[in-house]
Motif scaffolding. Structure first.
Motif, PDB file in Angstrom:
ATOM      1  N   MET A 316       2.004  -6.266 -27.995  1.00  0.00           N
ATOM      2  CA  MET A 316       1.059  -6.768 -26.997  1.00  0.00           C
ATOM      3  C   MET A 316       1.598  -6.544 -25.596  1.00  0.00           C
ATOM      4  O   MET A 316       2.774  -6.808 -25.324  1.00  0.00           O
ATOM      5  CB  MET A 316       0.819  -8.262 -27.224  1.00  0.00           C
ATOM      6  N   ALA A 317       0.749  -6.042 -24.708  1.00  0.00           N
ATOM      7  CA  ALA A 317       1.103  -5.847 -23.306  1.00  0.00           C
ATOM      8  C   ALA A 317       0.215  -6.742 -22.452  1.00  0.00           C
ATOM      9  O   ALA A 317      -0.980  -6.893 -22.729  1.00  0.00           O
ATOM     10  CB  ALA A 317       0.930  -4.390 -22.897  1.00  0.00           C
ATOM     11  N   SER A 318       0.801  -7.329 -21.402  1.00  0.00           N
ATOM     12  CA  SER A 318       0.065  -8.231 -20.510  1.00  0.00           C
ATOM     13  C   SER A 318       0.341  -7.854 -19.066  1.00  0.00           C
ATOM     14  O   SER A 318       1.510  -7.763 -18.660  1.00  0.00           O
ATOM     15  CB  SER A 318       0.491  -9.687 -20.734  1.00  0.00           C
ATOM     16  N   HIS A 319      -0.717  -7.647 -18.288  1.00  0.00           N
ATOM     17  CA  HIS A 319      -0.571  -7.363 -16.856  1.00  0.00           C
ATOM     18  C   HIS A 319      -1.861  -7.768 -16.154  1.00  0.00           C
ATOM     19  O   HIS A 319      -2.920  -7.179 -16.422  1.00  0.00           O
ATOM     20  CB  HIS A 319      -0.283  -5.883 -16.627  1.00  0.00           C
ATOM     21  N   VAL A 329      -4.539   1.970 -19.556  1.00  0.00           N
ATOM     22  CA  VAL A 329      -5.325   1.852 -20.791  1.00  0.00           C
ATOM     23  C   VAL A 329      -4.946   2.972 -21.754  1.00  0.00           C
ATOM     24  O   VAL A 329      -4.644   2.735 -22.930  1.00  0.00           O
ATOM     25  CB  VAL A 329      -6.839   1.886 -20.484  1.00  0.00           C
ATOM     26  N   ASN A 330      -4.959   4.206 -21.281  1.00  0.00           N
ATOM     27  CA  ASN A 330      -4.625   5.341 -22.131  1.00  0.00           C
ATOM     28  C   ASN A 330      -3.134   5.376 -22.459  1.00  0.00           C
ATOM     29  O   ASN A 330      -2.733   5.656 -23.595  1.00  0.00           O
ATOM     30  CB  ASN A 330      -5.046   6.649 -21.454  1.00  0.00           C
ATOM     31  N   TYR A 340      -3.868  -5.023 -25.268  1.00  0.00           N
ATOM     32  CA  TYR A 340      -3.575  -4.956 -23.833  1.00  0.00           C
ATOM     33  C   TYR A 340      -4.422  -6.011 -23.134  1.00  0.00           C
ATOM     34  O   TYR A 340      -5.644  -5.895 -23.063  1.00  0.00           O
ATOM     35  CB  TYR A 340      -3.875  -3.562 -23.302  1.00  0.00           C
ATOM     36  N   TRP A 341      -3.759  -7.060 -22.650  1.00  0.00           N
ATOM     37  CA  TRP A 341      -4.435  -8.094 -21.868  1.00  0.00           C
ATOM     38  C   TRP A 341      -4.285  -7.762 -20.390  1.00  0.00           C
ATOM     39  O   TRP A 341      -3.168  -7.704 -19.868  1.00  0.00           O
ATOM     40  CB  TRP A 341      -3.837  -9.469 -22.163  1.00  0.00           C
ATOM     41  N   SER A 342      -5.409  -7.552 -19.710  1.00  0.00           N
ATOM     42  CA  SER A 342      -5.391  -7.197 -18.291  1.00  0.00           C
ATOM     43  C   SER A 342      -6.153  -8.242 -17.486  1.00  0.00           C
ATOM     44  O   SER A 342      -6.363  -9.365 -17.958  1.00  0.00           O
ATOM     45  CB  SER A 342      -5.973  -5.799 -18.095  1.00  0.00           C
ATOM     46  N   LEU A 343      -6.574  -7.892 -16.295  1.00  0.00           N
ATOM     47  CA  LEU A 343      -7.099  -8.859 -15.325  1.00  0.00           C
ATOM     48  C   LEU A 343      -8.180  -9.764 -15.902  1.00  0.00           C
ATOM     49  O   LEU A 343      -8.155 -10.984 -15.713  1.00  0.00           O
ATOM     50  CB  LEU A 343      -7.632  -8.105 -14.101  1.00  0.00           C
ATOM     51  N   GLN A 344      -9.144  -9.179 -16.619  1.00  0.00           N
ATOM     52  CA  GLN A 344     -10.280  -9.970 -17.116  1.00  0.00           C
ATOM     53  C   GLN A 344      -9.889 -10.934 -18.226  1.00  0.00           C
ATOM     54  O   GLN A 344     -10.682 -11.806 -18.596  1.00  0.00           O
ATOM     55  CB  GLN A 344     -11.404  -9.050 -17.602  1.00  0.00           C
ATOM     56  N   ASP A 345      -8.676 -10.804 -18.760  1.00  0.00           N
ATOM     57  CA  ASP A 345      -8.245 -11.651 -19.872  1.00  0.00           C
ATOM     58  C   ASP A 345      -7.457 -12.879 -19.417  1.00  0.00           C
ATOM     59  O   ASP A 345      -6.979 -13.649 -20.261  1.00  0.00           O
ATOM     60  CB  ASP A 345      -7.386 -10.835 -20.844  1.00  0.00           C
ATOM     61  N   PHE A 346      -7.319 -13.049 -18.098  1.00  0.00           N
ATOM     62  CA  PHE A 346      -6.549 -14.179 -17.576  1.00  0.00           C
ATOM     63  C   PHE A 346      -7.412 -15.036 -16.659  1.00  0.00           C
ATOM     64  O   PHE A 346      -8.243 -14.524 -15.910  1.00  0.00           O
ATOM     65  CB  PHE A 346      -5.319 -13.685 -16.812  1.00  0.00           C
TER      66      PHE A 346
END
Length: 614
Positions: A316-319, A329-330, A340-346
């Motif tokens: 799992m990657a988080s940023h 993403v790629n 991959y947890w990015s901006l919309q996931d926090f």
């Protein structure tokens, strides 16, 4: 007649204006010997642009914008990062626009949009000169792409070229000559994927120096937590900053002392975080001044996330940034991250301007991974923090605690950022060690912070020179060194000195007793020294911690050995990440599980099962 002289007049006025801005605002001065050639080329470009123009005032606007980007834009980048705009920066433009907000976004986007729209609006083939200009542009473009050496070779012979010092190239060649020269070099030196013979020869050279594995403990899955700390560094290195208290959390300094004040040696300064990510996840050095994630990671590659994922881990990657920044993403998918947890996931519940605070990021990541921890599911938990970016904003809940008499604004601003960043990090470390006492924790700064134009904050304390061409060997090491902690579960912090980031994944696999062949074996093949490549040069850190700087012949014996090693590493890297992967390691067949001994209990269980089936 006056209109025909307009390109000469406008070029003269704009060249003088931008030259003065570059010198007096950014302390970037093109050498006087380069000015005549640079100026003449600008006049030629002006007449080409003039030949395609319907309206003179639009021609003047376009020329002003283009020359502004060429001269002021280069001066800005030199003052921030120590080097001018490179051709591959075009591919980083999207990421730059994504990170800018407010007036900064419009300051960057409006000139680019204006140039493109005005060129289209003002384009005309109204005169024979337009057709002549078209012929010149087409011939030059074809030569640039298909015969770039016919441009590079004569320019190098006449103007010279420093492989490692792009700032000096810019100053001694001028913005226009430099841009043409380096654009042609970009095509001439484009990475070529090796054929099978070349790739395997380099792979054999590298593996010949790797000790053969004989026996050893069995692979022991443990959780791995990697935290990339944005711009994390020790401000106490700035002796003349005279902070009234140490910005770093005392608890962190105590823990760091147990690790022998170990450091990471990153591939970048002040930015390009993705290159530090690539190294710490894939185990290969970045050797060029471009973002590896953007254009030179084309294959699915068995990097650390892929290896662990194949062995039962959740990866799992988080940023908390926009997901497409630096093509993450790629890139994350290709190196093996499953999530991959990015901006919309926090939840953006604790912000420092546009940057999510570290304490909120850590808390939310902990909530996301807790089910896996409770289920004893091995995980690779990779976190890229966002708080800490220039220009180091804080929130109302984080008032300034530290001051400095330094005239460089960032010296105080950065120290206050580290004050909170290091304390929030220590809270995370303490909590993680309670919840996952056997886990491996890796924390490191991705690069040194920007502290004023032309390294001003560093120059004031005498740790760096204002110009990279004046760096000593020790300065180059300082320029890339950030704090790093590797905590081996209950055994605590490990002492490892100064380590290039690309050697971290191999160390993690060793801590897990992972003994199968991996791509990390290729860069674990210089036992007597640690090699830190940088664009155009590299240095070796020897066993006695001396720095052997390798930038110009004649090379030392150590530099000759490391240069050959780097050549083989680059060949294998191009094969793995861009080519046909002739050097991809083959998995050893796993030992079949030993048969369970047949006992009376097992026979009874089988018979019971058989009767139920009937």
């Amino acid at each position: 007649m006056l209109s025909k002289l307009l390109p000469v007049i406008s070029t003269t006025v704009l060249y003088a204006l931008y030259y003065l801005i570059s010198v007096f605002k950014f302390d970037v001065q093109i050498h006087f010997k380069a000015v005549p050639y640079d100026y003449l080329l600008q006049i030629i470009i002006a007449y080409l642009l003039f030949a395609f123009s319907k309206r003179l005032w639009i021609f003047l606007v376009i020329q002003s914008l283009v020359m502004g980007i060429l001269y002021v834009g280069n001066a800005i980048k030199i003052s921030f990062f120590g080097g001018p705009i490179m051709p591959d920066d075009i591919y980083a433009l999207r990421s730059l626009l994504l990170i800018l907000d407010g007036w900064r976004f419009f300051a960057a986007a409006v000139p680019l949009a204006a140039i493109a729209s005005l060129l289209l609006y003002n384009f005309s083939m109204r005169h024979w000169s337009s057709y002549l200009a078209s012929l010149v542009v087409l011939l030059f473009s074809i030569t640039l792409v298909y015969e770039p050496t016919s441009i590079v070779k004569p320019l190098d012979q006449f103007f010279g070229n420093s492989v490692w010092d792009q700032r000096s190239n810019y100053l001694w060649h001028g913005a226009t000559v430099y841009t043409i020269q380096e654009s042609a070099r970009r095509f001439a030196d484009a990475d070529v994927t090796p054929d099978q013979d070349r790739a395997q020869e380099s792979a054999e050279n590298l593996l010949a120096a790797v000790p053969k594995k004989v026996g050893g403990p069995a692979f022991t899955p443990r959780n791995v937590h990697i935290v990339l700390l944005e711009s994390f560094w020790d401000p106490n290195e700035l002796k003349k900053a005279r902070y009234q208290q140490n910005p770093l959390a005392p608890e962190f300094r105590k823990l760091w002392k147990k690790a022998g004040y170990s450091h990471a040696m990153a591939p970048v300064f002040g930015g390009y975080t993705a290159n530090s990510e690539f190294e710490v996840l894939c185990g290969f050095p970045v050797v060029k001044d471009n973002v590896k994630f953007e254009r030179r990671l084309l294959n699915d590659v068995p990097c650390l996330p892929h290896i662990l994922g194949e062995n039962g881990y959740k990866t799992m990657a988080s940023h908390p940034n926009v997901p497409v920044f630096w093509n993450r993403v790629n890139a994350y998918r290709r190196i093996g991250f499953q999530t991959y947890w990015s901006l919309q996931d926090f939840v953006k519940d604790d912000m420092n301007r546009e940057f999510l605070s570290d304490v909120s990021l850590y808390r939310q990541v902990m909530e996301k991974i807790q089910p896996a921890l409770d289920a004893h599911q091995p995980i690779l938990d990779y976190i890229v923090t966002y708080f800490g970016h220039w220009n180091y904003p804080l929130s109302e809940s984080r008032p300034n605690k530290i001051t400095s008499p330094s005239p460089v604004e960032e010296v105080s601003g950065y120290a206050n950022t580290v004050y909170y960043k290091s304390r929030e990090m220590m809270d995370f470390i303490n909590e993680m060690r309670k919840r996952d006492p056997d886990g491996i924790i890796v924390l490191f700064g991705d690069h040194l912070p920007f502290l004023g134009e032309n390294f001003a904050g560093y120059v004031d304390s005498g740790v760096l020179a204002a110009n990279r061409s004046d760096f000593t060997a020790e300065m180059f090491k300082f320029y890339v060194s950030t704090p790093m902690l590797i905590i081996d579960g209950k055994r605590g912090p490990i002492k490892f000195g100064s380590m290039p980031l690309y050697q971290v994944p191999k160390m993690i696999l060793n801590l897990l007793n992972f003994n199968e062949p991996t791509i990390m074996d290729y860069t674990d093949s210089m036992p007597d020294m640690r090699v830190r490549p940088l664009p155009g040069l590299h240095f070796n850190l020897t066993g006695d911690q001396k720095v052997d700087l390798c930038k110009e012949p004649p090379y030392s014996a150590g530099c000759r050995a490391s240069a050959r090693w780097l050549h083989d590493v680059l060949t294998v890297s191009n094969d793995l990440f861009m080519g046909r992967q002739f050097t991809r390691p083959r998995h050893l067949p796993r030992e079949p599980a030993a048969p369970e001994p047949v006992t009376a209990e097992i026979i009874a269980r089988q018979e019971a099962g058989g009767s139920k089936a009937k």
